[in-house]
Write a protein that holds these residues in place. Structure first.
Motif, short mmCIF file in Angstrom:
data_model
loop_
_atom_site.label_atom_id
_atom_site.label_comp_id
_atom_site.label_asym_id
_atom_site.label_seq_id
_atom_site.Cartn_x
_atom_site.Cartn_y
_atom_site.Cartn_z
N THR A 55 0.84 -1.20 0.00
CA THR A 55 0.00 0.00 0.00
C THR A 55 0.87 1.25 0.00
O THR A 55 1.81 1.37 0.79
CB THR A 55 -0.92 0.01 1.23
N CYS A 56 0.57 2.20 -0.88
CA CYS A 56 1.32 3.45 -0.95
C CYS A 56 0.91 4.38 0.19
O CYS A 56 -0.17 4.23 0.77
CB CYS A 56 1.07 4.14 -2.29
N ASP A 58 -0.07 7.47 0.09
CA ASP A 58 -1.23 8.30 -0.23
C ASP A 58 -2.38 7.48 -0.83
O ASP A 58 -3.25 8.02 -1.52
CB ASP A 58 -0.83 9.41 -1.21
N GLY A 115 -3.70 3.69 -2.90
CA GLY A 115 -3.28 2.94 -4.08
C GLY A 115 -2.29 1.84 -3.70
O GLY A 115 -1.94 1.68 -2.52
N GLN A 116 -1.84 1.12 -4.69
CA GLN A 116 -0.93 0.00 -4.43
C GLN A 116 0.17 -0.08 -5.48
O GLN A 116 0.04 0.39 -6.61
CB GLN A 116 -1.70 -1.33 -4.43
N LYS A 121 0.06 1.65 -9.11
CA LYS A 121 -1.29 2.19 -9.14
C LYS A 121 -1.43 3.31 -8.11
O LYS A 121 -2.45 3.43 -7.43
CB LYS A 121 -2.31 1.08 -8.87
N CYS A 122 -0.39 4.12 -7.98
CA CYS A 122 -0.42 5.29 -7.11
C CYS A 122 0.60 6.30 -7.60
O CYS A 122 1.44 5.98 -8.45
CB CYS A 122 -0.16 4.91 -5.65
N GLN A 123 0.53 7.51 -7.07
CA GLN A 123 1.43 8.58 -7.53
C GLN A 123 2.73 8.56 -6.71
O GLN A 123 2.76 9.00 -5.57
CB GLN A 123 0.73 9.94 -7.39
N GLU A 164 -1.82 7.21 -13.23
CA GLU A 164 -1.84 8.54 -12.61
C GLU A 164 -1.55 9.63 -13.64
O GLU A 164 -2.11 10.73 -13.58
CB GLU A 164 -0.83 8.61 -11.46
#
Length: 399
Positions: free
Chosen positions: A258-259, A261, A263-264, A301-303, A393
């Protein structure tokens, strides 16, 4: 006189060595590639899957299934296999066995008697895989036809091999490995579970091969936990993965982190190495586990900016934390629910401190449930891919 004695001795040796007293013609043998053992009316039911060579080598394809199942029942496994020749026109030859499937009901009663006969018979090799049919009979999982591999036993063997190499929750256990775990001090065995899905009748027929979505199939479903030779329960997918990380069985798999902020990020695990040490301090056993993991970034799948060193370091810390929590959960689950040392912690203590082990071995099952286990995880990220940021993103920014 001496020459005459030597001549007679030589002739005797030649007579003894001539011929093969235990010879079997190929045309008299039925080559067994799969075997299932189940309970049936207080007896042992044995099912063997025999290859039909004519159908495998048939030119232009064949409309017949290239394997056939034979069954027999008796009070013992040895008797059931010998009785098999009342229904099978050839003598079963088991040296090419690839998969042994044991029904769950038999596994809960105990598999020691079964393994005793198999380990004694010289025709059985020790490199075939052993699986447990979860919630059903071993004979059923051996009878499901698949398109990619026409012989069901070969299909199961290949699925186990590929899955254990590419997907962490599964593992392959052979006869010699299982017996080693059973007789070792301070370790109980696990076996991979397999489950039949869909319609059994359709799965057994050629109709199952004529659809892009077969009505009958089999799938691997975690690990079976044993207390000595008896099945006591099952590990789910997550805990099965945790077990294999502890044992150092994970070769390749995918893990998600898990990021910060939301997302993953998915990581492709490339290699793992597990090291266990056991000591007894002040009369209390203690285990230290150190896990090293090499991985690549597989999906974002995150910034995040993967070009920054602090980003990679942060993700590695999250990987370390999540893997540590997974391993600790697996250990606590087994300690609380099954009280069975499937990890070999007792074996580690026995190896590192033989004298200390002699003092605690009689109470090991109770001590195992309260055992203190220290877990340390270190992950190293090798490659991040050809792009630095998430494509998903970046596309969001264009809206």
């Amino acid at each position: 006189m001496r020459k005459r004695v030597l001549a007679l001795l030589f002739m005797g040796i030649v007579i003894v060595l001539t011929g093969c007293w235990n010879r079997n013609e190929l045309t008299d043998l039925a080559f067994v590639v799969g075997m299932a053992i189940d309970n049936s009316d207080d007896q042992i039911e044995v099912s063997i899957q025999v290859v039909e060579p004519q159908q495998i080598n048939a030119k232009g394809g064949s409309t017949r299934i290239p394997a056939i199942m034979y069954k027999s029942k008796a009070d013992t496994l040895a008797e059931a296999l010998r009785k098999m020749m009342t229904v099978c026109p050839r003598k079963p030859y088991v040296s090419h066995l690839r998969v042994l499937a044991i029904g769950e009901s038999l596994a809960r009663v105990g598999i020691a008697d079964t393994l005793d006969y198999i380990s004694r018979d010289h025709e059985f090799r020790n490199d075939f895989s052993i699986i447990i049919a979860k919630g059903g009979k071993g004979a059923d999982v051996l009878s499901i036809l698949t398109a990619l591999e026409p012989i069901p036993s070969n299909s199961l063997f290949d699925t186990l091999r590929v899955s254990s190499r590419e997907w962490a929750p599964t593992t392959t256990i052979t006869l010699d490995e299982l017996i080693t775990d059973l007789v070792s001090q301070g370790k109980n065995p696990v076996l991979s579970g397999i489950e039949r899905t869909g319609d059994l009748k359709v799965g057994r027929s050629l109709d199952n091969l004529e659809s892009t979505t077969p009505n009958g199939n089999v799938r691997l479903v975690g690990l079976a936990v044993f207390q000595k030779d008896k099945l006591v329960g099952w590990l789910d997918e997550a805990d099965s993965k945790g077990y294999n990380y502890i044992e150092g069985n994970v070769k390749r798999t995918i893990g998600n982190v898990t990021c910060a902020d939301g997302g993953q990020i998915s990581f492709e695990v490339l290699n793992t190495k597990s090291n266990m040490k056991g000591v007894i301090k002040n009369g209390e056993p203690q285990i230290d586990i150190r896990l090293l993991v090499e991985q690549n970034v597989a999906e974002v799948k995150c910034q995040v900016d993967l070009m920054k060193l602090e980003t990679i370091e942060g993700l590695q810390e999250r990987s370390n934390k999540q893997l540590k929590e997974l391993i600790q959960h697996t250990i606590h689950e087994v300690q609380a629910k099954y009280q069975s040392d499937i990890f070999g912690f007792g074996e580690v203590i026995h190896r590192n401190d033989p004298k200390g082990w002699q003092q605690i071995k009689d109470n090991w099952q109770e001590l195992f449930t309260k055992l203190s286990v220290n877990v340390e995880v270190e992950t190293k990220t090798r490659l991040t891919g050809t792009t630095s940021n998430s494509l998903v993103e970046e596309l969001k920014k264009k809206k």
